[in-house]
Design an enzyme around this catalytic site. Structure first.
Site, short mmCIF file in Angstrom:
data_model
loop_
_atom_site.label_atom_id
_atom_site.label_comp_id
_atom_site.label_asym_id
_atom_site.label_seq_id
_atom_site.Cartn_x
_atom_site.Cartn_y
_atom_site.Cartn_z
N LYS A 87 0.86 -1.19 0.00
CA LYS A 87 0.00 0.00 0.00
C LYS A 87 0.89 1.23 0.00
O LYS A 87 1.81 1.35 0.81
CB LYS A 87 -0.93 0.02 1.22
N ARG A 131 -10.68 -0.86 6.50
CA ARG A 131 -9.91 -1.81 7.31
C ARG A 131 -9.58 -1.21 8.66
O ARG A 131 -9.53 -1.92 9.67
CB ARG A 131 -8.69 -2.31 6.57
N LYS A 251 0.11 10.61 27.80
CA LYS A 251 0.95 9.50 28.24
C LYS A 251 0.37 8.78 29.46
O LYS A 251 0.58 7.58 29.63
CB LYS A 251 2.36 10.00 28.54
#
Length: 345
Positions: A87, A131, A251
């Site tokens: 891709k 996808r 985080k």
């Protein structure tokens, strides 16, 4: 039907070209084909039956460009059904406003692994969007609470629309969708689309990202941000965060979540994305990772084990997923006589 080199009557090779319209005609604008292809592909990846080099990023203006401005080459080989491919996906964060085009564009080339000749060329941005949504659906199947009802979506562009459409197709228990976009008109347009798709679902347009996120059992950020804005404190007990656009969570979500899952550790731990930053500063490691998604899908590792777990999926997007989905659509197109044959010579 096999994936093998295709020839004309004189023996010369040819390739099948599938446009976006062709892909839609064989089921490529619905989630089922992607979920089934991804289930097989991620299991094969966990079984070691794939080859997937690290994907290179081409940034023509790395010093001044936005984090979403790049072209990525994503090669992979899958032993079953026996296909290789690439891709080639470009992204420019300001395409919609500056050029009147979608942010992302792509082509996928499929190759016969016996000869390494190309056999198919497919428009790739539709496949890429679906996808990505298919990976979210698999994650929800294994990692969300079984009784989840509310989905929060931050970012209502092409990827966000596809995510919500796929989730509504796969999970009829969804009762409410909470939308936020920095462009209010995008949220309003998606709210109308969701109402048309499923009138039984309540759609709420949030005033801010925090309002949407706090309401979600499943939280799906789909933005082009280069700065985190979702802290752990916004997440309700039992939430699943499918961190589609990678840079959205702080985080402390990685460090405070009960489980962190990726699609591929090596692909995730690079390019100075948040997980890579945490590894570099010694705050996170492969040992702290709960699993790769394929390990959960294949039964090697558990998914959700408690209703109150906060789980983070950090899906970088891997070539194995794209090539598996493209191969399934290629085979469908061959069976149905869809697409345009192109001579190589």
């Amino acid at each position: 039907m096999s994936i093998a080199i295709q020839r004309n009557a004189d023996g010369s090779p040819r390739v099948l070209y599938l446009s976006r319209r062709d892909i839609g005609a064989v089921g490529g604008a619905q989630s089922d084909v992607y979920v089934s292809a991804l289930r097989r592909a991620l299991t094969a990846h966990a079984d070691g039956k794939t080859v997937q080099p690290l994907k290179p990023y081409l940034r023509a203006d790395a010093a001044n460009g936005h984090i979403a401005d790049r072209i990525i080459a994503m090669p992979a080989h899958i032993s079953e059904p026996g296909v290789s491919g690439l891709k080639w996906i470009g992204s420019k964060h300001d395409n919609p406003g500056a050029a009147g085009l979608e942010r992302a564009s792509a082509v996928i080339v499929l190759n016969d692994p016996e000869t390494n000749y190309p056999i198919g060329i497919l428009e790739g941005s539709l496949i890429s969007a679906w996808r990505t949504a298919g990976v979210t659906c698999l994650a929800v199947e294994y990692l969300a609470r079984t009784d989840f009802t509310d989905v929060a979506l931050v970012g209502c562009g092409v990827i966000g629309r596809t995510q919500i459409t796929a989730l509504l197709e796969q999970f009829p228990q969804i009762a409410a969708v909470h939308l936020f976009d920095a462009r209010p008109e995008a949220a309003r347009e998606l709210a109308e689309l969701v109402g048309e798709q499923d009138g039984a679902v309540t759609v709420r347009i949030a005033a801010c990202a925090e309002e949407a996120v706090r309401a979600g059992d499943v939280v799906v950020p789909c933005t082009v941000t280069d700065r985190p804005y979702i802290p752990l404190a916004w997440l309700r007990p039992g939430a699943l965060v499918c961190n589609v656009s990678i840079m959205d969570v702080h985080k402390d979500v990685f460090l405070g979540a009960d489980k962190v899952v990726v699609d591929d550790w090596d692909q995730s731990n690079r390019e100075k994305k948040l997980i890579n930053q945490l590894v570099l500063d010694g705050s996170f490691s492969r040992e702290q990772l709960h699993a790769e998604l394929g390990e959960i899908v294949s039964g090697r590792r558990p998914g959700r084990e408690r209703d109150d777990e906060i789980i983070l999926l950090n899906p970088m997007g891997i070539a194995v997923e794209d090539i598996a989905c493209a191969a399934e659509l290629y085979l469908r197109a061959k069976r149905q006589g869809v697409g345009t044959w192109l001579d190589l010579y």
